[in-house]
Design an enzyme around this catalytic site. Sequence first.
Site, PDB file in Angstrom:
ATOM      1  N   GLU A  11      -3.786  -9.073  -0.545  1.00  0.00           N
ATOM      2  CA  GLU A  11      -4.317  -9.124   0.741  1.00  0.00           C
ATOM      3  C   GLU A  11      -5.567  -9.403   1.361  1.00  0.00           C
ATOM      4  O   GLU A  11      -6.464  -8.484   0.134  1.00  0.00           O
ATOM      5  CB  GLU A  11      -3.829  -7.848   1.781  1.00  0.00           C
ATOM      6  CG  GLU A  11      -4.232  -7.621   3.673  1.00  0.00           C
ATOM      7  CD  GLU A  11      -3.092  -5.904   3.920  1.00  0.00           C
ATOM      8  OE1 GLU A  11      -2.397  -5.818   3.666  1.00  0.00           O
ATOM      9  OE2 GLU A  11      -4.089  -5.412   4.638  1.00  0.00           O
ATOM     10  N   GLU A  53       1.088  -1.197  -0.516  1.00  0.00           N
ATOM     11  CA  GLU A  53      -0.309  -0.638   0.010  1.00  0.00           C
ATOM     12  C   GLU A  53       0.945   1.143   0.128  1.00  0.00           C
ATOM     13  O   GLU A  53       0.426   2.180   1.007  1.00  0.00           O
ATOM     14  CB  GLU A  53      -0.929   0.070   1.015  1.00  0.00           C
ATOM     15  CG  GLU A  53      -1.985  -1.263   1.225  1.00  0.00           C
ATOM     16  CD  GLU A  53      -2.316  -1.599   2.447  1.00  0.00           C
ATOM     17  OE1 GLU A  53      -3.071  -0.387   3.681  1.00  0.00           O
ATOM     18  OE2 GLU A  53      -3.745  -2.178   1.548  1.00  0.00           O
TER      19      GLU A  53
HETATM   20  C1  GAL Z   1      -4.492  -3.452   5.226  1.00  0.00           C
HETATM   21  C2  GAL Z   1      -2.659  -2.891   5.391  1.00  0.00           C
HETATM   22  C3  GAL Z   1      -2.597  -3.859   6.255  1.00  0.00           C
HETATM   23  C4  GAL Z   1      -3.594  -3.478   7.971  1.00  0.00           C
HETATM   24  C5  GAL Z   1      -4.189  -3.830   7.458  1.00  0.00           C
HETATM   25  C6  GAL Z   1      -5.915  -3.676   8.150  1.00  0.00           C
HETATM   26  O1  GAL Z   1      -4.657  -1.857   4.112  1.00  0.00           O
HETATM   27  O2  GAL Z   1      -2.321  -2.997   4.665  1.00  0.00           O
HETATM   28  O3  GAL Z   1      -1.650  -3.234   7.108  1.00  0.00           O
HETATM   29  O4  GAL Z   1      -3.725  -2.400   8.042  1.00  0.00           O
HETATM   30  O5  GAL Z   1      -5.120  -3.484   5.803  1.00  0.00           O
HETATM   31  O6  GAL Z   1      -7.362  -4.303   7.973  1.00  0.00           O
END
Ligand code: GAL
Length: 823
Positions: free
Chosen positions: A498, A423
């Site tokens: 993710e 991100e």
């Molecule tokens: C994402 C981020 C992670 C964590 C996650 C929680 O956007 O990359 O590190 O913060 O959200 O949902």
Amino acid sequence: MGKFLLPEPGSVTERPDSSLGGTVEYVQADYDDSEWRELNLPHDWGIEGPFDLNAPGETAKLPWQGIGWYRKQFEIDEADLGGMVFLDIDGAMANPLIWCNGAFVGGWRFGYASFRVDLTPHLRAGGDNLISIRLENLDESSRWYPGSGLYRNVWLVKSSRVHVEQWGVHVTTPKIEEDSALVCIETVLNDETGGESAGKSENAIYAPNTLLRPLELQHRVFEANKEGLIVGEALVESARETVEIQDGFAAHSSICVTIDSPKLWSPHSPSRYVVETQVWEDGQLQDRVETLFGVRSMAFDADNGFLLNGERVMLQGVCLHHDHGALGAAFNVSAMRRQLLKLQEMGCNAIRTSHNPGAPEMLDLCDELGIFVIGEAFDCWALPKKENDYCTCFQRWHERDLRAMVRRDRNHPSVIIWSIGNEIAELWHPEGWKLGRRLSAICKEEDSSRLTTAGYNFGGAGFDGMQAAVDVTGFNYKPDLYAEFHERNPTRPVYGSETSSCISTRGAYFFPFSDERLEGRKDFQVSSTDLHTADWAFTPDAEFKGLDENPCAAGEFVWTGFDYLGEPTPFNADMTNLLNFSDLEERERIARELEEQRKNSPPSRSSYFGIIDLAGFEKDRFFLYQARWRPQLPMAHILPHWDWPEREGEHTPVQVYSSGDEAELFINGRSLGRQKRGPLQYRFRWDEVYYEPGEIRVETYKDGEPWATASRKTPGPASNIVLEQNYPREGEADLTYVAVSLADEKGVTLPRATDELSVQVEGGGELIATDNGDPTRLEPFQSSTLPLFYGKAIVIIRRKPDTDAGIKVKVVAAGLPEAELSV
Ligand code: GAL
């Protein structure tokens, strides 16, 4: 030659004290450190606490900030002074500065990087050599609990003047055929004294010594003349090749050999080989390095996802932060192995080291267990997420850090791709791809055998040219975009870097069950129905659907496998939450919500995202993923538990997770109906259930045949404490985990027990931590008393060195007989 673990037990002293920073008397030999504490490495001073309710939950309300010093006195033989002596640090949090005998020898910035400093010019023969290390952790430098101190291993490396450079052996397998594999070995020799020498390097490949497992029993590196990783006769040997080193410039040698009938590395058969590299000068053996590698081919395909050895394998991955829960960030092989085995039990086959390089031993474990790894470098580049994060040094350090990660980890068969970041704000910017391309190029220069990726949270990145920064696009939370991405980028592979960010508290259920995001959050806990997510996120089912409808996607990496310290969304007031929103209105709304949250000082200090809680107990979601990821395993799981004396006759919906395709639910023997799971349906739900005590039971079927059953019974009053060895299930380890619960006289577990426990460990072990998975508990993890949380607690015991004595655990709770377990 060889490496030795530093320190000898009990010989390092440490004093974390922010008021003392910068006082250089600590680096002097005559400084009186008798008041300092003796300890062993790895060590994390933050986890010692205490928790502070008013400290930020995002970094776990623990005191990891400030300055800490370590000192270590050690001996050097006269003979060692003829060669080189280095200090290798696998990771130091953060900004380490190092002195040897009062002279400054170097440092680093990034707390997750491995690096080396040269001690040679400053050493003297005898026992009064001193290393002093200063660490400094700045406020506002992390979005999660980073840990603090020398939290990974530190090695004193002695080598000859002419030696293999750090990470100087690079093994690739560019051509694999059924009955042979080409193994190419590149070796970098160096002589840092700046002299001229002609070394000869020689490589041989062996089958690894499997007797050295488990890893807990083995040091990662060996003294030259002792038996190491290799066993038996060499499978192939290279000719000795002369390498000329001039003016202290590193010299390369490159050879390829063929091994016959190679055993390929894969999750089901993680076979490895060892290259033994010997360096000779004037007929004398000067250095010897052993490098584990695997023979396997990998590819990402735009239509068919990830291919291992030519066959498609779905990436069933999770993201992991680096902490070990109650043990903090201090790396421990047993704690890591326990996590990985638990994930494998669920059917997980891949890890994303979010969002930084992991400990080297973690990769060794993944090689050994057959788990794929995305090696990720950064959580930000020059644009900050936190004021004092990596942005403060990105310009000067990113190249060194990226090269260090790739060079260190490129021989691991488990590593399938390099991630240049998570991100990254620059990747929202129209020109950002250029910098991305530069970082990708650095990875390729160090390792041309792997592709690069990044985790993009901005959907547009798949379409506006930004995808050109890397080879394989990773989408964070974009199951709805796979189809469009594939259509508009028909040659580019894609996957979910993710996914989900579902939130839940193990064992907690709040009624009514609802899909609403804000429902189900009570007492700073989140209902474990797996219907609640972060505001930017999706249920596991939504991601499953995205993947099932788009077979082009290579798989997913769920946020997260285990709960971790810090980032207790939805009770987290960290403004970096806003980075997840591209819609301005939404962003403003969330900013207001976070402001409110800040005022309330929620006690939460660890995450709710984990499929498994901080103590290592499965949440319900574990079984939702297991049902999907291990379709051949007959299994069924019911939620909620069946202990609701206050809900008699009340609406109490039930869900079942199963690898079967049909299920029939029974309450006290009466059928509540049989359901068939349709396409794109991932759970069975019976919404019209009214609670009555007794037994709730499910019978599942697959292809019309009986498949698996599960049941939950209403317990009676507690009659005894149950102790179970939770880890290791077999063999020995330096850490033993014992799970505690209560049962009634028929052996039915009490899922809501909150009894206060008092724990005692006797004999050859010591109690080092306790936990119950409650994200709001602010008692120290080192405490020997704790309450059960939704019926469970864990006790972590370390075997004392140099004793074979048995270990006995005793647990007491008021009104129950004392329980005892020998482990
Ligand atoms: C994402 C981020 C992670 C964590 C996650 C929680 O956007 O990359 O590190 O913060 O959200 O949902």
